[in-house]
Write a protein that holds these residues in place. Structure first.
Motif: not given
Ligand code: GDP
Length: 298
Positions: A104-113, A223-228, A246-250
């Motif tokens: 799961a994730g918000v749009n643009g977080a890098g989920k599909t990638t 989650i996008d690591g840029n979103t602080g 678990g998390l994936v931090i992009t």
């Protein structure tokens, strides 16, 4: 292996979060601790982790009788590594066949990638993977996932329109029938504030469990690591809805300040299975607390 660490370092350095620059002076005094506090907060570490690190550092400095800023910096690296250590945990597959991993994730977080990269990572470990494209509404999302399926030459189960949970049910059933090792379920991006969409995720989880009473075995948030600090809010909200494993931090190769992992470790310690350090298939790395702490202070 060195390449990604360099990219992580240069990504974290580029931000000018300035943790390292605190230690360029010659003295250890209250000013140094104050500057460090500001730098840690600036780097998205949050109040709780920042206070914890400062207290821990003072204790270490006293114990080691450190007198040089360089020595204090090394002690801070140890303090950060110890704080992050509980997040370091490998994603284990093979206990269940298939291992069903919901993402799961918000749009643009890098989920599909990240799913594309994860597929590659699992294939490298010898696992057969089936992808489920549960975004039944956005054709572009399904197409994007299909591109990653192609690149990895793995099967994909998808459907236009209809119930996302039904697609997941079919995919998990297909995974079992085809003897796959892993079924990776890509869900549509959503914000934690979109309550009906969060309910849809819970439904997907329930329905996956109907298709495989032992699953889903992993529930990951990208989650996008840029979103602080916003990333921490996302972890909390998705964890409450789904009980994350678990998390994936992009995008840690970009402008991320990186301290948010300290905040996560302190406030919602969900394991970080992987970090994303680029847009290519191989730009996914397992998380190492010690290396990460070093990169944060480089
Ligand atoms: P989704 O909406 O969450 O599925 O996000 P996408 O997977 O489509 O990714 C959004 C954008 O972020 C794309 O341009 C990706 O190439 C990019 N991206 C994803 N992960 C990383 C990463 O680790 N590093 C960098 N630099 N870009 C990334």
């Amino acid at each position: 292996r060195q390449g990604w660490l360099d990219r992580l370092k240069s990504g974290l350095r580029r931000t000018g979060s300035g943790i390292a620059t605190v230690f360029t002076g010659t003295r250890i005094d209250e000013d140094l601790y104050e500057e460090l506090e500001a730098a840690l907060l600036m780097a998205d570490s949050g109040v709780s982790a920042t206070q914890h690190l400062l207290n821990d550092l003072r204790r270490r400095v006293k114990e080691a009788k450190a007198t040089e800023p360089a020595a204090v910096k090394a002690l801070l690296a140890e303090a950060i590594a110890d704080l992050l250590k509980p997040l370091q945990k490998p994603l284990v597959i093979g206990e269940h066949k298939p291992t069903v991993i919901m993402v799961a994730g918000v749009n643009g977080a890098g989920k599909t990638t990240s799913i594309g990269k994860l597929t590659r990572h699992l294939a490298d470990e010898g696992a057969s993977v089936l992808l489920a494209a549960a975004d039944t509404f956005r054709a572009a999302a399904r197409e994007q996932l299909a591109v990653w399926a192609d690149r990895n030459t793995v099967d994909i189960v998808t459907q236009e329109g209809g119930d996302p949970a039904a697609v997941c049910f079919d995919a998990v059933s297909a995974g079992r029938a085809r003897g796959k090792d892993v079924v990776l379920v890509d869900t549509a991006g959503r914000l934690p504030t979109q309550l009906h969409l969060m309910e849809e995720l819970r439904k997907i989880k329930r329905v996956v469990n109907k298709a495989d009473p032992t699953g889903p075995h992993e529930v990951l948030l990208v989650i996008d690591g840029n979103t602080g600090q916003n990333a921490l809010a996302q972890v909390k909200a998705f964890d409450e809805a789904l009980q994350l494993t678990g998390l994936v931090i992009t995008k840690l190769d970009g402008t991320a300040k990186g301290g948010v992992l300290c905040a996560i470790a302190r406030e919602r310690p969900v394991p970080v299975y992987f970090i994303g350090v680029g847009e290519k298939l191989e730009d996914l790395e397992t998380f190492d607390a010690r290396e990460y702490a070093q990169a944060l202070l480089s």
